[in-house]
Enzyme design. Structure first.
Site, short mmCIF file in Angstrom:
data_model
loop_
_atom_site.label_atom_id
_atom_site.label_comp_id
_atom_site.label_asym_id
_atom_site.label_seq_id
_atom_site.Cartn_x
_atom_site.Cartn_y
_atom_site.Cartn_z
N ASP A 162 11.68 -20.56 27.36
CA ASP A 162 10.80 -19.40 27.33
C ASP A 162 10.73 -18.76 25.94
O ASP A 162 11.63 -18.94 25.12
CB ASP A 162 11.32 -18.32 28.30
CG ASP A 162 11.10 -18.71 29.76
OD1 ASP A 162 10.76 -19.89 30.02
OD2 ASP A 162 11.29 -17.84 30.62
N ASP A 163 9.68 -17.98 25.77
CA ASP A 163 9.52 -17.02 24.67
C ASP A 163 8.98 -17.61 23.37
O ASP A 163 8.79 -16.89 22.39
CB ASP A 163 10.84 -16.28 24.32
CG ASP A 163 11.39 -15.50 25.50
OD1 ASP A 163 10.69 -15.42 26.52
OD2 ASP A 163 12.52 -14.99 25.40
N HIS A 217 5.19 -10.21 26.29
CA HIS A 217 6.47 -10.16 26.98
C HIS A 217 6.81 -8.76 27.51
O HIS A 217 7.87 -8.20 27.25
CB HIS A 217 7.59 -10.64 26.05
CG HIS A 217 8.73 -11.30 26.77
ND1 HIS A 217 9.79 -10.58 27.26
CD2 HIS A 217 9.00 -12.58 27.08
CE1 HIS A 217 10.66 -11.41 27.83
NE2 HIS A 217 10.19 -12.63 27.75
N HIS A 307 15.91 -20.49 26.42
CA HIS A 307 14.98 -19.83 25.50
C HIS A 307 14.95 -20.55 24.16
O HIS A 307 16.01 -20.85 23.61
CB HIS A 307 15.39 -18.36 25.30
CG HIS A 307 15.39 -17.58 26.59
ND1 HIS A 307 16.45 -17.61 27.46
CD2 HIS A 307 14.45 -16.80 27.16
CE1 HIS A 307 16.17 -16.85 28.52
NE2 HIS A 307 14.96 -16.34 28.36
ZN ZN Z 1 10.94 -14.42 28.27
#
Ligand code: ZN
Length: 342
Positions: A162-163, A217, A307
């Site tokens: 993620d991210d 986010h 992440h």
């Molecule tokens: Zn995230």
């Protein structure tokens, strides 16, 4: 003492810095997310001569505080009840956030840290939201609108990141995945898609799946239905412009869900893509701990949350080879999230 506010918009990030008297102490600066390291360095430079600096972000801007905290900056989060109206798409402006740092009044700002993460002080509220939707999540899972894991009867698992993307770590993650010839799923933000199309192109070209992780986010329960739509639609549009395909998966930032988010989600086509294995790599517990946490929780069909951006992800990269080898030794084959059967 100096006070900085960091805002986000359709175009990127903006920083405003005020002095004790509320006058601008530095020129207004705009940054693409790919230049987050420069943003942090520029803020740190303001503290070089011993000057104290308070930085404020808001709860709809969730990816910066980790990088800033790790660098030693004093970072605070302002929640909606202490802020005025936001535009439909974007945070309140940077100057307003800086002003709030300068004159907090009765407003409570949450001091953020790497260990406690972006949601410090609101975790209880988020868990409460989760508690209220367990049965509804089961119903949505049966209907195929939400997935926490794949079939427990098939020896496949999904690695998810993620991210990102991140200018350094995403490439390193992709190199490791290539070495083992495995595919994964990357939940990317719109702000990153805007400034790192090459990285997203490399993810897609490698046969990995690209999913939606919203534009900035945000903590989802803070959004209005119209804001949620902007966050998701604009991100899907930005990702489709790069990969040629509209994402079919959306991962809620922080896994932040609540009854009203599920109500809103009825209008969306994307499947809510959750997970069942959490390693908390964002808290940087060490590469070995990340590997060991993943392997001890993973079962057939598991979805592992990691992440590739949002802070220093060198430990995640370092954990990956042993993690993949451990899965393969158990006969568990990593596939993309959408390849998991239900
Ligand atoms: Zn995230």
């Amino acid at each position: 003492m100096l006070f900085a506010g960091v805002s986000w918009s359709a175009y990127g990030l903006t920083v405003e810095v005020l002095d004790d008297a509320g006058a601008p102490a530095a020129p207004t600066r705009h940054y693409d997310v790919v230049r987050t390291a420069d943003l942090v360095a520029d803020l740190l430079a303001l503290t070089a001569d011993g000057q104290q600096l308070k930085v404020v972000v808001d709860s709809t801007n969730g990816l910066l505080d980790g990088s800033m905290s790790v660098a030693g900056l004093e970072v605070f989060r302002a929640d909606p009840h202490v802020l005025g109206l936001r535009p439909l798409f974007g945070s309140v402006d940077a100057r307003q956030l800086a002003e709030l740092a300068r004159r907090p009044g009765k407003a409570e700002l949450a001091r953020l840290s790497v260990e406690d993460g972006s949601l410090r002080g609101r975790i209880g509220q988020m868990l409460e939201g989760w508690h209220l939707i367990q049965e509804r999540m089961d119903t949505m899972a049966e209907a195929g609108n939400l997935r926490r894991h794949g079939s427990r009867n098939e020896a496949t698992v999904a690695l998810t990141f993620d991210d990102g993307p991140h200018p350094l770590y995403t490439g390193q993650v992709l190199d490791v995945l290539d070495r083992y010839d495995v595919r994964a799923t990357f939940f990317c933000t719109g702000l990153s898609a805007l400034s790192m199309p090459e990285e997203i192109g490399r993810i897609a070209d490698g046969g990995h799946t690209v999913g939606n992780h919203t534009w900035s986010h945000p903590y989802l329960p803070d959004l209005t239905p119209a804001e949620l739509r902007e966050q998701v639609e604009r991100t899907s549009d930005a990702l489709r412009r790069v990969t040629g395909t509209r994402p079919t998966l959306m991962r809620p930032p922080y896994g932040s869900l609540a009854p009203r988010i599920l109500d809103m989600w009825k209008a969306f086509d994307e499947t809510l893509a959750l997970w069942d294995v959490e390693v908390d790599d964002w808290a940087m517990p060490g590469a070995e701990t990340i590997t060991q946490r993943a392997l001890s929780q993973t079962q057939p069909g598991s979805v592992i949350l990691m992440h590739d951006a949002g802070g220093d992800r060198s430990q995640t990269v370092a954990a990956l080879p042993a993690l993949i080898e451990g899965l393969l030794e158990r006969g568990l084959r990593p596939v993309t999230f959408d390849e998991l059967h239900s």
